[in-house]
Write a protein that holds these residues in place. Structure first.
Motif, short mmCIF file in Angstrom:
data_model
loop_
_atom_site.label_atom_id
_atom_site.label_comp_id
_atom_site.label_asym_id
_atom_site.label_seq_id
_atom_site.Cartn_x
_atom_site.Cartn_y
_atom_site.Cartn_z
N ARG A 54 21.73 61.12 8.18
CA ARG A 54 22.26 61.65 9.43
C ARG A 54 22.38 60.56 10.48
O ARG A 54 23.35 60.52 11.24
N GLU A 55 21.41 59.67 10.52
CA GLU A 55 21.45 58.58 11.50
C GLU A 55 22.63 57.65 11.24
O GLU A 55 23.31 57.20 12.17
N ARG A 58 25.77 59.27 12.40
CA ARG A 58 25.86 59.18 13.86
C ARG A 58 26.37 57.81 14.30
O ARG A 58 27.14 57.70 15.25
N GLU A 61 30.06 57.65 13.58
CA GLU A 61 30.75 58.52 14.54
C GLU A 61 30.90 57.83 15.89
O GLU A 61 31.97 57.86 16.51
#
Length: 280
Positions: A54-55, A58, A61
């Motif tokens: 997830r990091e 991010r 993104e």
């Protein structure tokens, strides 16, 4: 002295209190179930792996959101990922997350960029912006260059059947959609033209091979259904490097300098025979 007043607590109150306490305990257990137990190493590893993934999403993104131009996978991996990370899989996962959002992640010209969803583009139109429409000659010329590149001006005129104004090519070069590639190995060494990355980005293409084919053009009604027998269309190819029949673009003044003999290479002229005879 007034004796203290006693308050009787009914069984229903105790039951409600007990239920509330038991409900709080259940909520606590449910909240704790999201965190892996200390005695389960596999669950802890999975939790850490998901958190790390997830990091990284991010980071990708943030990089893509802040960039005003598309970024390639190599640049993204070097700036915000660790060595050995599968940047392509992460980009595909991020693209899937934005699939049904107002902003979508698309791949154009081999690079990645956030764009407004196609069905919402009308919300961002600026009415005061004046768009210049290409003439029919410019549209035909652009299509010929896209499908036949590398191509010379004479070859464009042969395909169109009419002469091409130099201004037409100038307009297309001003838009940044075509560029001179090189020179044809032919008398006069005419310039060859091809499309640019700006062309791919503007039309939302990943590569020149994504141009519509014969069947696609027929289905869209852009070609007459009654085409002559044997009618074919070239398969557009992505040719970034010069072809064997192309020469690189060079300055003519440099070519003239190369044609001149260098200092020390000049051959000594033999003395005039008449002077020899006079000296003798």
């Amino acid at each position: 002295m007034v004796p203290p007043r006693l308050t009787l607590v009914s069984d229903n109150t105790r039951e409600k209190t007990g239920k509330a306490k038991s409900g709080d305990a259940e909520e606590t257990r449910d909240a704790g179930s999201a965190v892996p137990e200390l005695g389960d190493p596999d669950a802890a590893i999975d939790h850490l792996t998901q958190s790390a993934g997830r990091e990284k999403l991010r980071r990708l993104e943030a990089m893509l959101f802040a960039s005003h131009q598309p970024l390639d996978a190599k640049t993204l991996a070097a700036r915000c990922l660790d060595e050995g990370d599968d940047v392509h899989s992460l980009l595909i996962a991020l693209q899937a997350e934005y699939k049904d959002r107002g902003v979508v992640l698309v791949r154009v010209a081999g690079r990645w960029q956030f764009r407004t969803a196609d069905d919402l583009s009308y919300l961002l139109e600026r009415q005061q912006k004046e768009e210049r429409k290409l003439s029919k000659a410019a549209q035909e010329t652009l299509a010929i260059i896209a499908y036949h590149q590398p191509v010379t001006r004479a070859e464009i005129e042969e395909i169109r059947g009419v002469s091409t104004s130099p201004g037409t090519l100038d307009v297309l070069m001003e838009t940044g959609w075509i560029r001179p590639r090189g020179r044809r190995r032919a008398p006069g060494r005419p310039l060859t033209y091809g499309t640019t990355e700006e062309f791919l980005i503007h039309f939302g293409l990943d590569s020149i091979k994504d141009l519509p084919g014969l069947a696609d053009l027929k289905a869209a009604g852009l070609l007459d259904a009654n085409l002559p027998p044997g009618f074919t269309m070239p398969s557009p190819t992505d040719v970034a490097a010069l072809m064997p029949d192309e020469l690189p673009l060079t300055d003519e003044s440099e070519e003239e300098q190369e044609a001149l003999p260098l200092d020390g290479d000049e051959t000594e002229e033999e003395p005039d025979a008449s002077k020899k005879e006079g000296e003798d």
